[in-house]
Each structure stands twice: as C-alpha cells, then as structure tokens.
Design a protein around this motif. Structure first.
Motif, PDB file in Angstrom:
ATOM      1  N   VAL A  23       8.961 -10.395   2.946  1.00 16.81           N
ATOM      2  CA  VAL A  23       8.741  -9.094   3.563  1.00 16.81           C
ATOM      3  C   VAL A  23       7.928  -9.288   4.834  1.00 16.81           C
ATOM      4  O   VAL A  23       7.242 -10.297   5.005  1.00 16.81           O
ATOM      5  N   ARG A  24       8.031  -8.320   5.717  1.00 18.10           N
ATOM      6  CA  ARG A  24       7.265  -8.390   6.954  1.00 18.10           C
ATOM      7  C   ARG A  24       5.810  -8.045   6.664  1.00 18.10           C
ATOM      8  O   ARG A  24       5.512  -7.042   5.997  1.00 18.10           O
ATOM      9  N   VAL A  37       2.196  -6.625   6.849  1.00 14.58           N
ATOM     10  CA  VAL A  37       1.580  -5.417   7.398  1.00 14.58           C
ATOM     11  C   VAL A  37       0.218  -5.784   7.965  1.00 14.58           C
ATOM     12  O   VAL A  37      -0.586  -6.453   7.295  1.00 14.58           O
ATOM     13  N   GLN A  46      -1.445  -2.230  13.202  1.00 13.02           N
ATOM     14  CA  GLN A  46      -0.281  -1.352  13.154  1.00 13.02           C
ATOM     15  C   GLN A  46      -0.666   0.036  12.642  1.00 13.02           C
ATOM     16  O   GLN A  46      -0.207   1.055  13.159  1.00 13.02           O
ATOM     17  N   LEU A  62       2.215   7.161   5.674  1.00 17.26           N
ATOM     18  CA  LEU A  62       3.327   6.250   5.930  1.00 17.26           C
ATOM     19  C   LEU A  62       2.842   4.807   6.020  1.00 17.26           C
ATOM     20  O   LEU A  62       3.495   3.882   5.512  1.00 17.26           O
ATOM     21  N   PHE A  63       1.689   4.616   6.659  1.00 19.73           N
ATOM     22  CA  PHE A  63       1.137   3.262   6.744  1.00 19.73           C
ATOM     23  C   PHE A  63       0.682   2.778   5.376  1.00 19.73           C
ATOM     24  O   PHE A  63       0.945   1.625   4.995  1.00 19.73           O
ATOM     25  N   ARG A 121       1.757   3.551   2.480  1.00 22.03           N
ATOM     26  CA  ARG A 121       2.892   3.267   1.611  1.00 22.03           C
ATOM     27  C   ARG A 121       3.484   1.885   1.909  1.00 22.03           C
ATOM     28  O   ARG A 121       4.070   1.261   1.026  1.00 22.03           O
ATOM     29  N   ARG A 122       3.330   1.405   3.127  1.00 23.71           N
ATOM     30  CA  ARG A 122       3.819   0.071   3.486  1.00 23.71           C
ATOM     31  C   ARG A 122       2.812  -1.007   3.126  1.00 23.71           C
ATOM     32  O   ARG A 122       3.172  -2.177   3.006  1.00 23.71           O
ATOM     33  N   TRP A 164       1.489   2.313  -5.991  1.00 20.27           N
ATOM     34  CA  TRP A 164       2.559   1.308  -6.004  1.00 20.27           C
ATOM     35  C   TRP A 164       2.537   0.517  -7.283  1.00 20.27           C
ATOM     36  O   TRP A 164       1.670   0.667  -8.102  1.00 20.27           O
TER      37      TRP A 164
END
Length: 217
Positions: free
Chosen positions: A21-22, A24, A28, A151-152, A154-155, A217
């Motif tokens: 995965v990329r 985080v 960002q 949104l951040f 959640r990533r 999560w």
C-alpha cells in the motif's frame, strides 16, 4: 504454535495475504486540512463577501487577537491530529489543550464586559442579531475541514479514536470560525468572544460522537 516451524508457517501465511500500500505521511494530512480551510474561506467569502475592513485597518485589536487564537488552536489541533494518525512511540502533544485554554479567555473577557456594560444583566448583551448567522456559518465552514480530517484519518491508522475525534472537532471548529471570520464586520469582544468561539466546543462535542465510528479500522 511455539515451535519454529509453526511460527514460520504463520508468518508465511500472513505474508501471502499482504498487499503493498502507499505509505500515508503526516504532511499529506496537514496539506489536506489546509486546503479544506482555504476552500471554506473562499466559499464563505463568495457567499457573504470578504470584509475589506481587514485590509483598510478598520479591524479592531480584538479581531486580530481572536482570530489569531483560533488559528493557533486550529494549527495545534491539526498538527496533533496528523501526528496521532500514524503509528508512533512517545509522549502525545498537549499543545491543543493549552491553545484551547488560552482561547477560553476570550469568552471570559466577553462575559465580564457584558456584565459591566449592561448593568449586571449579561443576557441583554447576548441578544446579538448576528449571533445565529455567525454560529451556523462557522459550523458549516468547519464541516468542510472535518470532512478533510476524516478522509485522512480513514487512510491512516489512528489508535486513540476518542482523542482523534476531539482533535478533529477542535481543528474543524477553530478553522471553520476562522474561515468565516474574514467575512464578519462585527469585531467587538462581546461578539467575537462568544459567537466566534462557541463553534469550537460545539464542533468538538459533535465530533466526539460522530467521528470514532467513521475512522475505526
């Protein structure tokens, strides 16, 4: 399970299901929240028009102090939020707590002034015709910031969900009030200290309830 072979089989099974995965990164999240704040400011300026008194020197010292404290709280909460969204070891930053405590001096000063100005009847000063407009508009602007923060998160991989929820609310309330504040020409301590600060605790309480299920999560 304690034998080397069993452990090797377990590690191999986990490795087979792992997918790259990329990564985080904290910057960002900071950029996303900053962009959301800018978008909220542009939106409020478009809807309600930018107050040019900020540029012509009409804004009172209370305006700069109040919005400066909101900026400090928003920045401190955002920095703690993006840092806490990633796995790490070490003490947690308590800057948001101190920033919020400092911001609370504004409503205290506003209430003291209202009591003296209205002959010990503070409720007379609270009858501000622009109160609900400022309160609801700041909360609406803060919602844009809150969406970006969620949104951040959640990533990322937040663990302390309650703390992240509080930080989301503090950042959204402070930055939302700041984004709307550039359109409001009412720069007295009574108005700024109450109706531009009140969105912060309201947003924090709402986020504490709403955000954890969204980032779990």
């Amino acid at each position: 399970m304690n034998s080397p072979r069993n452990r090797s089989d377990l590690i191999a099974a986990l490795a087979d299901t792992a997918e790259p995965v990329r990564r985080v990164r904290a910057w960002q999240g900071a950029c996303l929240i900053a962009a959301a704040t800018l978008a909220a400011a542009i939106g409020t300026s478009t809807l309600f028009s930018f107050w040019d008194g900020i540029l012509t020197g009409e804004a009172s010292p209370y305006f700069w102090i109040g919005n400066g404290l909101l900026l400090m709280l928003g920045a401190a909460s955002s920095a703690a939020l993006v840092a806490g969204a990633l796995p790490q070891v070490g003490p947690r930053a308590n800057a948001p707590v101190w920033a919020f405590a400092t911001l609370c001096l504004l409503p205290l000063a506003a209430l003291i002034q209202l009591v003296w100005a209205s002959g010990h009847h503070a409720h007379d000063g609270l009858a501000d015709p622009a109160a609900w407009h400022c309160l609801t508009s700041a909360l609406a602007a803060g919602l844009v910031v809150a969406v970006a923060a969620v949104l951040f998160l959640r990533r990322a991989a937040p663990v302390a969900l309650a703390r992240q929820a509080w930080l989301t609310g503090l950042a959204a309330g402070a930055l939302g009030a700041l984004a709307f504040g550039i359109t409001c020409p009412l720069d007295g301590i009574a108005h700024l200290g109450i109706w531009h600060v009140l969105p912060v605790p309201i947003a924090a309480l709402a986020a504490r309830v709403i955000v954890p299920p969204l980032i779990r999560w």
